[in-house]
Design an enzyme around this catalytic site. Sequence first.
Site, PDB file in Angstrom:
ATOM      1  CG  ASP A 452      -0.428  -0.189   2.508  1.00  0.00           C
ATOM      2  OD1 ASP A 452       0.804  -0.335   2.616  1.00  0.00           O
ATOM      3  OD2 ASP A 452      -1.196  -0.194   3.481  1.00  0.00           O
TER       4      ASP A 452
HETATM    5  C1  LAN Z   1       3.492  -1.103  10.232  1.00  0.00           C
HETATM    6  C2  LAN Z   1       3.556   0.304   9.819  1.00  0.00           C
HETATM    7  C3  LAN Z   1       2.952   0.596   8.486  1.00  0.00           C
HETATM    8  C4  LAN Z   1       1.803  -0.304   8.154  1.00  0.00           C
HETATM    9  C5  LAN Z   1       0.892   0.210   7.026  1.00  0.00           C
HETATM   10  C6  LAN Z   1       1.639   0.579   5.758  1.00  0.00           C
HETATM   11  C7  LAN Z   1       0.175   1.468   7.499  1.00  0.00           C
HETATM   12  C8  LAN Z   1      -0.160  -0.851   6.719  1.00  0.00           C
HETATM   13  O1  LAN Z   1      -1.098  -0.383   5.801  1.00  0.00           O
HETATM   14  C9  LAN Z   1       0.463  -2.180   6.383  1.00  0.00           C
HETATM   15  C10 LAN Z   1       1.297  -2.690   7.552  1.00  0.00           C
HETATM   16  C11 LAN Z   1       2.399  -1.725   8.018  1.00  0.00           C
HETATM   17  C12 LAN Z   1       3.543  -1.827   7.048  1.00  0.00           C
HETATM   18  C13 LAN Z   1       2.960  -2.078   9.392  1.00  0.00           C
HETATM   19  C14 LAN Z   1       3.031  -3.503   9.795  1.00  0.00           C
HETATM   20  C15 LAN Z   1       3.434  -3.782  11.257  1.00  0.00           C
HETATM   21  C16 LAN Z   1       4.498  -2.820  11.768  1.00  0.00           C
HETATM   22  C17 LAN Z   1       5.697  -2.959  10.895  1.00  0.00           C
HETATM   23  C18 LAN Z   1       3.882  -1.404  11.656  1.00  0.00           C
HETATM   24  C19 LAN Z   1       2.619  -1.218  12.456  1.00  0.00           C
HETATM   25  C20 LAN Z   1       4.958  -0.577  12.328  1.00  0.00           C
HETATM   26  C21 LAN Z   1       5.452  -1.460  13.499  1.00  0.00           C
HETATM   27  C22 LAN Z   1       4.922  -2.887  13.248  1.00  0.00           C
HETATM   28  C23 LAN Z   1       5.975  -3.953  13.665  1.00  0.00           C
HETATM   29  C24 LAN Z   1       5.446  -5.336  13.423  1.00  0.00           C
HETATM   30  C25 LAN Z   1       6.346  -3.734  15.135  1.00  0.00           C
HETATM   31  C26 LAN Z   1       7.249  -4.749  15.740  1.00  0.00           C
HETATM   32  C27 LAN Z   1       6.476  -5.806  16.392  1.00  0.00           C
HETATM   33  C28 LAN Z   1       6.449  -7.085  15.985  1.00  0.00           C
HETATM   34  C29 LAN Z   1       5.284  -7.921  16.318  1.00  0.00           C
HETATM   35  C30 LAN Z   1       7.546  -7.701  15.192  1.00  0.00           C
END
Ligand code: LAN
Length: 718
Positions: A452
């Site tokens: 996205d």
């Molecule tokens: C994010 C940040 C961005 C987010 C969007 C692009 C907004 C979404 O549409 C798709 C998923 C995504 C890329 C996403 C996935 C999970 C993340 C990476 C996070 C919320 C930022 C932090 C999180 C990550 C998994 C945190 C670490 C924790 C674990 C369980 C490994």
Amino acid sequence: MNSFWKDWALLTHKDRQIWRFTKQDAISDAYLKDAAIAFDFNKHVNPNAADLVYRNAKLEGQDIGERKSNSVEDALQQAIYFYSAIQTEDGHWTGDYGGPLFLLPGLIVASVVTDTPLPSVHQRLIAQYIFNQQNKDGGWGLHIEDRSTVFGTVMNYVALRFLGFDLSDERMQLAHTWIQQTGGATGIPSWGKFYLSLLNVYAWEGNNTLLPELWLLPKGLPIHPWRYWCHTRMVYLSMSYCYAHRIQIAESELVHAIRKEIYTTPYNQINWTKAKDEVNALDVYHKASSILNVFNAFANFYERFPIQRWRKKALDFVSTYIDAEDEQTNYINIGPVNQVVNSIAVWHKYGKESEQFQKHVERWYDYLWLAEDGLKMNGYNGSQLWDTAFAVQAFCESDMAHSFLPSIENAYSFIDDSQIKTEVRDFNTYFRHASVGGWPFSTRDHSWPITDCTAEGLLASMAVHSTFPELERKVSYERMCQAVDLILSFQNEDNGWASYELSRGPKWLEVLNPAAVFADIMIDYSYVECSSSCIQALHVFHQHYPEYKTNQVKNAIETGLRFLLSKQREDGSWIGSWAVCFTYGTWFALESLTKQGYTYASSKSVKGACDFLVAKVKEDGGWGESFESCVRKEYIQHGTSQCVNTAWALLSLMAADYPNKQLIDKGIQLLIQRQVRNGDWPQEAISGVFNFNCMITYTSYRNVFPIWALARYMRKYN
Ligand code: LAN
């Protein structure tokens, strides 16, 4: 502005954001004490900081004036003034991306294990943040709005112990009592057991095996880790390295003291075999399945006499994989968890003086963010591209965009810079999808493209192209085609789009989810939001360039819409997975459907979605969803309406041509009433989420979505 805040500056050189402490003089204890007081913050009013350190510093010396009247036009103009005034010099938007409370303790663990202390002022303000986010009962939750959990409390308590605080401090006493009364640290979930083991305050034998040999399985097997969601894959990769080497710090007085403080039984009497599967009920969100228990029983049995040849081969692979991830991401790594665990692995493999480890340590600072509640760890190395792509689209939906050309041009350059232009090295060997043409969530150096983010980067570029046809095209036709190719290659068999990669494994793999605190982490699922962004980008691209891969593009849009429709709930809503929650998911779905011409009048599905939203409106004309909506997967009203949810609902209703304009007017009025005179909006409740149970801050949302809603309103009704 608070003078201690002024001792810090955000450097945003080449999209990197680092908080530098700028005071040159030697730092005295008295300074540290006063600095901590300057970051005193009352979470009991609102645990969400408003990002004032960054915003106030940025605004200083700029005269942005005040809103002239309560008209929609003046509100929108002032809002854009304000928002462009806090844009960084290199064209992006930045902000607090904190929220989770288990990330800083991870960094402290890495700094302790590798004996690499952060500067004293960083340590002091980290401690201040942790204390600021302590709940009244003495504990900490998984995130800032959460009730206390064992994971949150034990990890933050132990972090504070290593930062030099002890039971002479009342706040520590309170936390200590909470831990003792809640049954102690044996009930900490698996990630906590892992961190505590590195610190030698929990025994490695009390962990279920983190089996590196899984990497040696035939790739065709459904449980081969290449199929896992990339975040899960990358976290377990480096965790298994540390586990297999049983890395731990030496015993010390502090270690012995902590061992006494966090358990309810003497340390040497703890039954570690039993502790392996013990998780306090307070922490369980995803219960361990019996299949996981059987799997663990096998793995634990094997672990008693691992076959050395296999172990070595597996660890060699794990170790080169860690190196590859480091190089591919310029040591930023995919996220905040594997960044610090990789640091430990690299320190273990190459030593403290090695270039690799030093590069890792440098990147710790990319994850730190300073706000009025102290120094915290962001959930990523920022949300630069994501925030910028939305800002551009919101601005371009307004006729005022032309008055803000320099800001948009600058943002466009940033978007141009951030697109991934060369293929990531060895991406095939290390199970990565192709990257060229993609956009990341944060920076190009991070290098992981996201479905996205690619779509929003492309949408923002196309919005600039059509709003300002006279501007030089930086994102060329060829590069847009590359983005489209990538989006096409990301479409799943179920017709939807996942986050970073294709869905590579079966849903039942979730039975092996060992984390307890997160749901849906094992594979990359098709998401409503990701799918909708991709469909929109393909749709707009196809309108401009119908000749490019006509059939493939049309087919992806058509089947994608089918996926979206199949995910609509009986009540007309869509659940969101990455922000709170039904207003977010429904807004995304409606942006796609309405771009195809579906409206309230013509489509049963759109009508159902609007009726759902209208049924949730609050008396004051706004919408407000609690983060509990994500946790419980049902709409839970927040106590008060929230600007961000209100904006999503309004954007949806306007896109759908919802006929009752009075309802829309009332929501718009609420946004205007809530607006601060300088054009900002107040920071209300937390709005982001991941894995349904952990919330994450998006400070930009309080500006960008109200702006977008006001812009759409003006274009539609003026
Ligand atoms: C994010 C940040 C961005 C987010 C969007 C692009 C907004 C979404 O549409 C798709 C998923 C995504 C890329 C996403 C996935 C999970 C993340 C990476 C996070 C919320 C930022 C932090 C999180 C990550 C998994 C945190 C670490 C924790 C674990 C369980 C490994």
